[in-house]
Write an enzyme that holds these catalytic residues in place. Structure first.
Site, PDB file in Angstrom:
ATOM      1  N   HIS A 118     -16.237 -49.110 -13.190  1.00  0.00           N
ATOM      2  CA  HIS A 118     -16.030 -48.972 -11.747  1.00  0.00           C
ATOM      3  C   HIS A 118     -16.606 -47.640 -11.279  1.00  0.00           C
ATOM      4  O   HIS A 118     -16.699 -46.685 -12.054  1.00  0.00           O
ATOM      5  CB  HIS A 118     -14.538 -49.023 -11.410  1.00  0.00           C
ATOM      6  N   ALA A 164     -10.831 -46.098 -37.214  1.00  0.00           N
ATOM      7  CA  ALA A 164      -9.756 -46.646 -36.387  1.00  0.00           C
ATOM      8  C   ALA A 164      -9.398 -45.692 -35.256  1.00  0.00           C
ATOM      9  O   ALA A 164      -9.348 -44.475 -35.432  1.00  0.00           O
ATOM     10  CB  ALA A 164      -8.532 -46.915 -37.246  1.00  0.00           C
ATOM     11  N   ARG A 187     -20.879 -38.406 -41.026  1.00  0.00           N
ATOM     12  CA  ARG A 187     -21.749 -38.351 -42.204  1.00  0.00           C
ATOM     13  C   ARG A 187     -22.535 -39.637 -42.323  1.00  0.00           C
ATOM     14  O   ARG A 187     -22.214 -40.648 -41.691  1.00  0.00           O
ATOM     15  CB  ARG A 187     -20.942 -38.116 -43.484  1.00  0.00           C
TER      16      ARG A 187
END
Length: 206
Positions: A118, A164, A187
């Site tokens: 938006h 995660a 890495r």
């Protein structure tokens, strides 16, 4: 006489400003929700029916994919799905722009792929109700961990691993490990990763 003015759907697909309240777009999302309601209510053993529903929903599907219910998307038609893709629970894809997912991609639980955005300006965002969207590409063999969020316009390279909880706002090159909010490369992936895994967990017996 046909109008030369593009529809909101045409504007959306072209990456231009559009209004999602357009009746054609609203109807398309409603139709997708009905398909997803059926998909998410399927019996756990009914793999063939889920594949049939996905083939009818996605713009293209190169081969079998396993997407654990519940799964959500806006339209489905703008998703190009590779073969042997696995998605754990609660994958969400906002496919207002094209989403291209390569072969053998892995998604952890609650991954969000969001092409839509938006305007920063309050009036444009709330009064004019403008939106825009940018395509997302997930390269072959990439692995996105649990709760990863991928923002508009991002490309994640082949074989990349996204840690995660990461929020990916910029392109990630292939063959790297990247983590964080915002997500950054930490890495490269090397042969040492294969050796370390085998040393820690072993291989399959011949």
């Amino acid at each position: 006489m046909a109008s030369d003015t593009p529809t909101d759907r045409e504007r959306m697909v072209a990456g231009r400003t559009y209004r999602s309240t357009d009746p054609e777009l609203s109807a398309a999302r409603a139709a997708t929700k009905r398909v997803l309601h059926e998909y998410n209510a399927t019996h756990p053993d009914d793999e063939e029916h889920r594949l049939e529903l996905l083939r009818g929903l996605f713009g293209s599907m190169a081969g079998d994919a396993w997407i654990e219910p519940p799964f959500r998307c806006d339209y489905g038609a703008q998703i190009s799905m590779g073969k042997y893709v696995f998605a754990n629970y609660d994958l969400t894809i906002l496919d207002c722009a094209p989403v291209t997912i390569g072969d053998m991609v892995l998604f952890g639980p609650r991954v969000t792929i969001a092409t839509a955005s938006h305007p920063i300006d309050f009036h444009q965002r709330t009064v004019d109700m403008f939106e825009y969207a940018e395509p997302i590409t997930i390269g072959e063999g990439a692995w996105l961990g649990a709760h990863v969020i991928v923002g508009p316009g991002v490309t994640i390279g082949a074989h990349a691993v996204i840690g995660a909880g990461s929020v990916v706002t910029r392109d990630i090159p292939p063959d790297v490990v990247a983590v964080g909010n915002p997500c950054r490369v930490v890495r490269e992936i090397t042969e040492a990763d294969r050796e370390a895994y085998l040393a820690a967990y072993g291989g399959f017996d011949a």
